[in-house]
Structure formats: structure tokens, C-alpha cells
Design a protein around this motif. Structure first.
Motif, mmCIF file in Angstrom:
data_model
loop_
_atom_site.group_PDB
_atom_site.id
_atom_site.type_symbol
_atom_site.label_atom_id
_atom_site.label_comp_id
_atom_site.label_asym_id
_atom_site.label_seq_id
_atom_site.Cartn_x
_atom_site.Cartn_y
_atom_site.Cartn_z
ATOM 1 N N GLU A 1 0.851 -1.121 -0.056
ATOM 2 C CA GLU A 1 0.060 -0.113 0.157
ATOM 3 C C GLU A 1 1.055 1.219 -0.103
ATOM 4 O OE1 GLU A 1 -2.144 -0.641 3.743
ATOM 5 O OE2 GLU A 1 -3.902 -1.735 2.537
ATOM 6 N N GLU B 1 0.906 4.228 -3.059
ATOM 7 C CA GLU B 1 0.887 5.566 -2.804
ATOM 8 C C GLU B 1 1.965 6.245 -3.175
ATOM 9 O OE1 GLU B 1 -1.063 9.234 -1.920
ATOM 10 O OE2 GLU B 1 -1.808 6.894 -2.069
ATOM 11 N N ARG C 1 1.747 6.590 -7.066
ATOM 12 C CA ARG C 1 0.396 7.341 -7.211
ATOM 13 C C ARG C 1 0.902 9.164 -7.194
ATOM 14 N NH1 ARG C 1 -2.338 4.434 -3.047
ATOM 15 N NH2 ARG C 1 -3.695 3.025 -4.202
ATOM 16 N N ALA D 1 -3.344 -2.406 -7.684
ATOM 17 C CA ALA D 1 -4.155 -1.341 -7.163
ATOM 18 C C ALA D 1 -4.258 -0.226 -8.192
ATOM 19 C CB ALA D 1 -3.512 -0.862 -5.796
ATOM 20 N N LEU D 2 -3.097 0.330 -8.627
ATOM 21 C CA LEU D 2 -3.310 1.444 -9.665
ATOM 22 C C LEU D 2 -3.938 0.849 -10.995
ATOM 23 C CD1 LEU D 2 -1.033 2.257 -7.568
ATOM 24 C CD2 LEU D 2 0.193 3.187 -9.288
ATOM 25 N N GLU E 1 -7.520 1.241 -10.116
ATOM 26 C CA GLU E 1 -8.111 2.502 -9.973
ATOM 27 C C GLU E 1 -8.059 3.116 -11.410
ATOM 28 O OE1 GLU E 1 -5.424 4.359 -7.454
ATOM 29 O OE2 GLU E 1 -5.781 2.897 -5.822
ATOM 30 N N LEU F 1 -5.486 4.129 -12.939
ATOM 31 C CA LEU F 1 -4.337 4.910 -13.301
ATOM 32 C C LEU F 1 -3.263 4.325 -14.218
ATOM 33 C CD1 LEU F 1 -3.312 6.202 -9.774
ATOM 34 C CD2 LEU F 1 -4.689 7.252 -11.531
ATOM 35 N N ARG G 1 -4.333 11.218 -10.657
ATOM 36 C CA ARG G 1 -5.444 11.787 -9.835
ATOM 37 C C ARG G 1 -5.936 13.505 -10.155
ATOM 38 N NH1 ARG G 1 -3.613 9.549 -4.145
ATOM 39 N NH2 ARG G 1 -1.748 10.622 -4.800
#
Length: 246
Positions: free
Chosen positions: A6, A10, A13, A50-51, A54, A56, A71
Motif C-alpha cells: 500500500e 501511494e 500515485r 491497485a493502480l 483505479e 491510473l 489523480r
């Protein structure tokens, strides 16, 4: 405490938001990312997944991951206010009411807001800014049933959408957007601090509640040097996004 994958997600991101990895570019290979963060490739795969979920980044089996958006972009597939979009990219949204007045609903107002002829509606002209710089003019017409709540909002409130939710529990659930380009007239040019006839991006929208009751319709005009719109196409998704113009 966040799991390591995680934390890595981040960090990636934020790197995409900073444009260390620009839209269309490739992320480093899994082995390179694993070495950089001192973790296994499995941990990197979790972060990258995870990305991908989303939206991304995108990938094909056996290929490097491609940056699709950041974002800083807001997909119109989700209904998000100007202030929410600004906060998502770390900017401060500002707002200032220039004028507001009640008027009899026009034929256009009645059709878009599903009102009877002669109903009085609230017209509001508002300047919106990013970090204090004017980037958007909102000419919004509010239905009669919500007009008193809008009038009670302070003129410099950064998010009328959020205030109406807090005060009335009103959720702007659905929106229909029509996008085109217009030239700035004298009034637009003065309020947005641009030259007359400068190109503006216009979004005309109608917003409704979850039950389909129209709340407002608006003619929003963005400075073309501050905001742009992009479309990311795929077989299963065609997402229109609002983002800062660079």
C-alpha cells in the motif's frame, strides 16, 4: 500501519501526479521497482494491481504498465464537484458569487428543470478559482425547491455541493454534460482575466438527485489555458476526464 504494498502504491500515485511518469509513458519494470523499494516482485505486483484497478495504469500480459491518467484528472464517469476535483489534486478551490437573483423560469428552464411555466428560479453567477486564480465561470439556474438553501450559503463558499449535502442531505447523483467551445464576451473576459474573444471551454450540464429530480442546470465556462478535457478509450470504457491544461 499500512502494508508495504500500500505504501508503494501511494508513492507511485504521487509520482504519477508529479508527472515523474507522464500519461502514455511506461512504469519501470517489476524487477527495477522491487530493487528500488527493497521488496519482492510479488509485493510490487500487489501495488501495481491497485493502480490498475483505479484506472491510473493499464497493462497487457507480459508487457510493461502504461500510465493512462493521474489523480489530477477527473473522470466524468463519476460525478464530482469542482471543489472535490481540486482537492484530489492538492489544489485549493475558491468561489465567489458575483450576482444572484430570482427570475421567472424561461421555457428552457422549465424543460431542463421539469418546472411549470411561471415558476421562479434562482440564477447565480459564480467565479471559481484554483489557488485563488480564476479559471471557471458558473452560470447556474437552481430549481425553486432548492433555491432557499442555496441563498443561505455564504457567497465565498468553496463548495456549494458539499454545503447542500451537509445542510440538506442533498446528493447530486446524476449529471448530463454537453461540451463545446465559445469565445469570451466582455463580461467573461473581465471575470476570468482573459482577453475578449479568448477561447473558453463550455460545459452545459443538468444535475439531478438519485430519484431523478432536477436540482440545477448550468453553463460552465473554463479558461482554456487552465483546464482541458481528455478521453481514454478502450473496448469496455470511454471515460471523459477534466484535468489542468499544461
Amino acid at each position: 500501519m499500512a502494508a508495504r504494498h500500500e505504501e508503494i502504491a501511494e508513492e507511485l500515485r504521487r509520482a504519477i501526479d508529479r508527472e515523474d511518469y507522464t500519461v502514455g509513458s511506461l512504469l519501470p519494470a517489476e524487477t527495477d521497482l522491487a530493487a528500488r523499494y527493497g521488496v519482492s516482485r510479488g509485493t510490487v505486483r500487489q501495488a501495481v494491481a491497485a493502480l490498475t484497478a483505479e484506472g491510473l495504469i493499464g497493462s497487457r500480459q507480459g508487457a510493461r504498465r502504461v500510465v493512462l491518467t493521474s489523480r489530477r484528472s477527473q473522470s466524468f464517469a463519476e460525478l464530482r464537484s469542482f471543489a472535490q476535483w481540486a482537492r484530489a489534486m492538492g489544489r485549493e478551490a475558491t468561489g465567489r458569487v458575483v450576482s444572484q437573483e430570482h427570475r421567472p423560469a424561461t421555457t428552457k428552464d422549465c424543460i431542463r428543470l421539469q418546472l411549470k411555466a411561471g415558476t421562479r428560479v434562482l440564477h447565480v453567477l459564480r467565479v471559481r478559482g484554483l489557488d485563488g486564480e480564476p479559471v471557471l465561470l458558473e452560470r447556474t439556474v437552481y430549481a425553486d425547491w432548492i433555491a432557499p438553501a442555496v441563498e443561505a450559503v455564504e457567497p465565498d463558499c468553496p463548495s456549494v455541493t458539499q454545503r447542500l449535502y451537509e445542510d440538506r442531505g442533498l446528493v447530486f447523483a446524476y449529471g448530463e454534460h454537453v461540451i463545446d467551445a465559445v469565445a469570451a464576451g466582455a463580461r467573461d473576459a473581465e471575470l476570468l482575466d482573459v482577453r475578449r474573444t479568448s477561447p473558453l471551454l463550455r460545459v452545459r450540464r443538468v444535475t439531478t438527485t438519485r430519484e431523478g429530480r432536477p436540482v440545477e442546470w448550468s453553463d460552465d465556462r473554463y479558461r482554456s489555458d487552465a483546464v482541458s478535457f481528455s478521453v481514454h478509450n478502450s473496448i469496455g470504457n470511454n471515460a471523459l476526464a477534466r484535468k489542468p491544461a499544461n
